[in-house]
Design an enzyme around this catalytic site. Structure first.
Site, PDB file in Angstrom:
ATOM      1  N   GLU A  13     192.620 115.093  79.814  1.00 12.37           N
ATOM      2  CA  GLU A  13     191.512 116.007  79.543  1.00 12.37           C
ATOM      3  C   GLU A  13     191.576 116.441  78.086  1.00 12.37           C
ATOM      4  O   GLU A  13     192.640 116.637  77.516  1.00 12.37           O
ATOM      5  CB  GLU A  13     191.563 117.230  80.465  1.00 12.37           C
ATOM      6  CG  GLU A  13     192.835 118.062  80.365  1.00 12.37           C
ATOM      7  CD  GLU A  13     192.796 119.298  81.253  1.00 12.37           C
ATOM      8  OE1 GLU A  13     191.705 119.680  81.711  1.00 12.37           O
ATOM      9  OE2 GLU A  13     193.869 119.883  81.475  1.00 12.37           O
ATOM     10  N   ASP A  66     179.629 121.437  63.261  1.00 15.64           N
ATOM     11  CA  ASP A  66     180.713 120.683  63.884  1.00 15.64           C
ATOM     12  C   ASP A  66     180.780 119.331  63.165  1.00 15.64           C
ATOM     13  O   ASP A  66     179.850 118.911  62.478  1.00 15.64           O
ATOM     14  CB  ASP A  66     180.477 120.509  65.382  1.00 15.64           C
ATOM     15  CG  ASP A  66     181.795 120.386  66.149  1.00 15.64           C
ATOM     16  OD1 ASP A  66     182.795 119.959  65.546  1.00 15.64           O
ATOM     17  OD2 ASP A  66     181.815 120.713  67.354  1.00 15.64           O
TER      18      ASP A  66
END
Length: 878
Positions: free
Chosen positions: A616, A265
């Site tokens: 979010e 990542d």
């Protein structure tokens, strides 16, 4: 000896040939593995290391072009300009439709291939222009507070795995020799928040939870989907960062047979040595060596440049690097990126597939299929098309952001719910009011109008003085100057002037802001790559080097009739979507009054509520109560929205609530007081049309929830607790607001003639059949769901688990026999030795349109049977 010296030279000489564009390419007679090995053998150490970072430069003498490994296509080709935008992943999961998932992914990969070849033709090989895509996200949405849960396929590992397999197959294609694109299963492993702690969190799941919940879907997409890339997660697993954890790469490669490459990542390797993160190494060299030794082949970040020194200092050998570089070169060969022109069939996909009529229709069909009808008291829905006066109320009714979610592309003709309703009833009087803020503290943005913008402090001329530069730094002499009345530009892939490159220019606006009313104003902007907003000569907001737009803002107090100097700079640099908007929120105390006024005059009120990608998402800065770092602290609908709906309920009007959100909401008051509720998720470019089709009966909803809607955050354990007990339908013992698998229809389905054998031997497949009947006069789809539970299972095993499902279309009055063949490995539990076994004893099976409950069984919506597994327990090699 002579032959040994000559043979490598022969390989070298025959390795290279010329393609039609004059580039050197590998000999097509060698296997791809041999070609990769030979290419790596001819690289210097520096060249090898250069190929292990996501921005891999060209190696001209070997005929290897530059390649940027970073690309996204979560629900459409993302961040690369014009593309078809399908519903967010959680919405696609709500379809419970394997075939539709494949068709969506196939369309996405068509657009991806077409875009890549167009980019390459123009010499562009940068970020978001390649063929290696970092999707799908097959993490388990174990807690509704997780901001990135919208990127997943929900809370169930079987549903997630089944949908993930089809999505991957649609992306990677069906050619025997070449991948269409390469998909990436992420984030391995045990990754699902909290976002604020993801760089330091150490997940220590029990072996029960690892086998039952966190790993099955990854294994499925590797062994059944053939995914060729896996992304390791930020967090640690059992004390070691996932990207530096050898046990995880061993699990992938040695136990599950994974043949592809592992990518970190982004900037996850830096976390190895950062003091506020995992801090398991003391330097970038040590971190890079640790990651490669653990099997992480490719670095999204800047850590692997240290591998050159790491080799020289003996922290890792060059031979260890060779393994990773060969894997990466092999992936590029399998994409045909080094093949002669015309060899790969996917090169023939025309660019006009992008945003094609067929793909727009597929986006509409997908949005329709994703919608879940949660409540329909008194059969209020579908609404009568003869209605004359409609009030549409809510911040999400006319907001592009809630259509697109995150990791998104940019559609040519998006349709919001408000526009969809207007288009559906062109002769009705449709009035719109925002009514309330989505959440207290989140501005209601609009472009700052020309009436309050002026070129200088004299305030004699409206607008801002604009300077347009043919570079991405606002440097030098501008090649164009003009007055822009305001800044509200979405250029897409067209520059403001023909002599500017659409992907490399910059703009500076100067002027003053003067308002007529004193008060608190939110000032900010939205730009695709980089922006800086200065207020009174001080930097107010900044967003730089970020390849997706997000609104940035700060609140300031403005005095009436006082001129405030402002300056805005915008940078466009090697991205495929150009936009800049100067935004504000001005004081407005009449939002509720406006909504109540139009509601009073209406025949029906349609609320468009929920949450937003502004609240979010992934590790984001949110300055709103109840939200933090992209996660939610509570799962209630923000109180601003419920308060408004309570006021309007007093009017006694028919009310419909349409929710647009990426995660479960505790809508307890709404469920008790609003007769019709529809869940639409972040529905993509055609969301407004699909919502209107459902509301007015042109489409019969059949979506089903891919996650549990709880009544309260107090009903579930702490967010940071990775123990699955008490979370998701498989372990939750309380009463949910809406169950996993729940969803209503305008049709009435019943089940009969459940046929299952009375007993099976451990290891046998379980054959199940049931007769499904549409007892209504409305054609419709039903999602038939089969669950299994093992009452005698010990340890931390699920209460029940989904083991099969099928989405079925039935005409009015039609009956169909639905057959399931359930593999034995779907019937396993984990024993005390952590073996996955089919136990002897009772096995409870339920089949129907939902999970088994007394009410559903009474209505014949679900049928159940207890069978016996006879004989010794069978250990399954899962």
């Amino acid at each position: 000896m002579i032959l040994n010296k000559i043979f490598p030279l022969c390989i070298f000489l025959t390795l290279l040939s010329c393609s039609q564009d004059g580039k050197k390419n590998e000999n097509m007679n060698l296997s791809m593995e041999k070609r990769a090995e030979s290419l790596v053998s001819q690289m210097t150490l520096d060249e090898k290391v250069s190929q292990m970072s996501y921005e891999s430069p060209a190696i001209e003498h070997l005929g290897i072009p530059a390649h940027n490994w970073w690309n996204e296509c979560l629900h459409g080709v993302a961040r690369a300009g014009l593309a078809t935008v399908f519903p967010q992943a959680i919405g696609m999961a709500a379809m419970w439709d394997r075939d539709q998932m494949f068709e969506v992914a196939n369309a996405i990969s068509d657009e991806a291939r077409a875009k890549h070849h167009q980019f390459a033709k123009n010499g562009k090989r940068g970020i978001y222009q390649g063929l290696t895509f970092w999707t799908p996200n097959v993490n388990i949405f174990r807690d509704p507070r997780w901001g990135r849960g919208m990127e997943t396929y929900g809370e169930d590992p079987y549903l997630t795995g089944e949908l993930g397999v089809q999505f991957i197959k649609g992306l990677q294609g069906d050619d025997e020799n070449y991948y269409k694109v390469i998909a990436t299963a992420k984030h391995f492993v045990v990754h699902s928040g909290p976002e604020a702690e993801r760089h330091s969190f150490n997940a220590t799941p029990s072996q029960y939870d690892m086998l039952n919940t966190y790993s099955p879907q990854f294994k499925k997409v590797i062994q059944e989907g053939g995914v060729y890339s896996v992304m390791c997660a930020y967090n640690s697993y059992n004390g070691l960062p996932c990207c530096g954890n050898k046990s995880l790469s061993n699990l992938l490669r040695e136990e599950w047979g994974f043949k592809g490459y592992i990518v970190s990542d982004c900037w996850a390797i830096n976390d190895f040595f950062m003091p506020e993160a995992h801090a398991v190494t003391t330097s970038k060299q040590e971190a890079a060596a640790m990651a490669v030794k653990a099997g992480t082949d490719l670095n999204c970040g800047d850590s692997y440049v240290a591998l050159v020194e790491a080799v020289k200092n003996g922290l890792i050998s060059e031979a260890e690097l060779d393994v990773s570089v060969q894997r990466l070169l092999l992936a590029r060969l399998k994409l045909g990126l080094l093949a002669p022109e015309g060899v790969v069939k996917y090169e023939k996909i025309p660019y006009d597939v992008v945003d094609s009529e067929m793909h727009r229709l597929l986006a509409l069909q997908t949005a329709r299929k994703s919608i879940v009808l949660l409540k329909n008291e008194g059969k209020l829905l579908p609404l009568d098309k003869s209605i004359q006066k409609i009030a549409v109320i809510g911040s999400n009714a006319n907001d592009l952001e809630v259509l697109l979610g995150n990791y998104n592309g940019y559609p040519s003709s998006p349709v919001t719910p408000l526009e969809g309703i207007k288009q559906k009833l062109p002769n009705a009087e449709v009035k719109y009011a925002i009514g309330c803020k989505l959440a207290e503290g989140l501005p209601i943005f609009e472009a700052i109008p020309a009436s309050v913008l002026f070129t200088d402090k004299t305030c004699a001329t409206n607008g801002l003085s604009a300077e347009y530069f043919n570079n991405s730094k606002c440097e030098g002499t501008p090649i164009h100057s003009r007055i822009d009345l305001n800044v509200d530009f979405v250029w897409h892939t067209k520059a403001p002037y023909e002599d500017l490159a659409y992907d490399s220019f910059s703009v500076r606006w100067n002027g003053v802001l003067k308002v007529q009313e004193s008060g608190e104003y939110a000032l900010g902007g939205e730009g695709f790559l980089g922006m800086k907003l200065f207020f009174e000569d001080s930097l107010l907001v900044e967003r730089s080097n970020v390849h997706h737009p997000r609104k940035e803002y700060e609140y300031v107090h403005l005095e009436a009739n006082k001129p405030y100097p402002i300056k805005l700079e915008y940078i466009q640099d090697n991205v495929e979507h150009a936009m800049m908007r100067l935004l504000w929120e001005k004081p407005n105390k009449n939002l509720a009054e406006e909504a109540i006024a139009i509601a009073k005059e209406s025949d029906v009120v349609i609320f468009c509520m929920g949450i937003s990608p502004l609240l979010e998402g992934e590790e984001m800065k949110v300055k709103v109560e109840g939200f933090a770092h992209g996660d939610r602290l509570d799962i209630k609908l923000p109180k601003t929205q419920t308060a408004l709906m309570k006021e309007i309920k007093k009017l006694g009007k028919p009310m419909v609530l349409v929710l647009l959100n990426g995660s479960a909401l505790a809508i307890n008051w709404e469920n008790e007081n609003i007769p019709a509720i529809v869940e639409a998720w972040y529905p993509g470019q055609a969301g407004g049309t699909a919502i209107a089709d459902v509301l007015f009966g042109d489409y019969n909803p059949a979506g089903r929830l891919p996650l549990t809607f709880y009544k309260s955050v107090d009903d579930i354990p702490a967010y940071s607790d990775y123990d699955m007990r008490g979370k998701t339908y498989r372990y939750f013992n309380g009463e949910a607001l809406y169950d996993f698998g729940f969803g209503l229809s305008y049709s009435d389905f019943t089940y009969s003639k459940l046929t299952i054998v009375d007993q099976i031997a451990p290891g046998d497949c379980l054959e199940v059949s049931v007769l499904l009947t549409n007892n209504s006069d409305v054609d419709g789809e039903e999602v038939v769901q089969c669950y299994a539970s093992n009452p005698q299972a010990g340890g931390v095993n699920p209460n029940r688990s989904l083991v099969e499902f099928q989405r079925v279309m039935l005409k009015a009055g039609e009956s169909k026999t639905i057959n399931f063949s359930i593999d034995a490995d779907q019937l396993t539990v984990v024993d005390e030795q952590f073996r996955e076994i089919v136990m002897a004893g009772e096995l409870k099976i339920s089949v129907g349109g939902a999970q088994a409950s007394a009410e559903r069984i009474k209505e014949r919506k679900v049928l159940t049977k207890t069978i016996h597994v006879e004989g010794a327990a069978c250990v399954m090699d899962k």
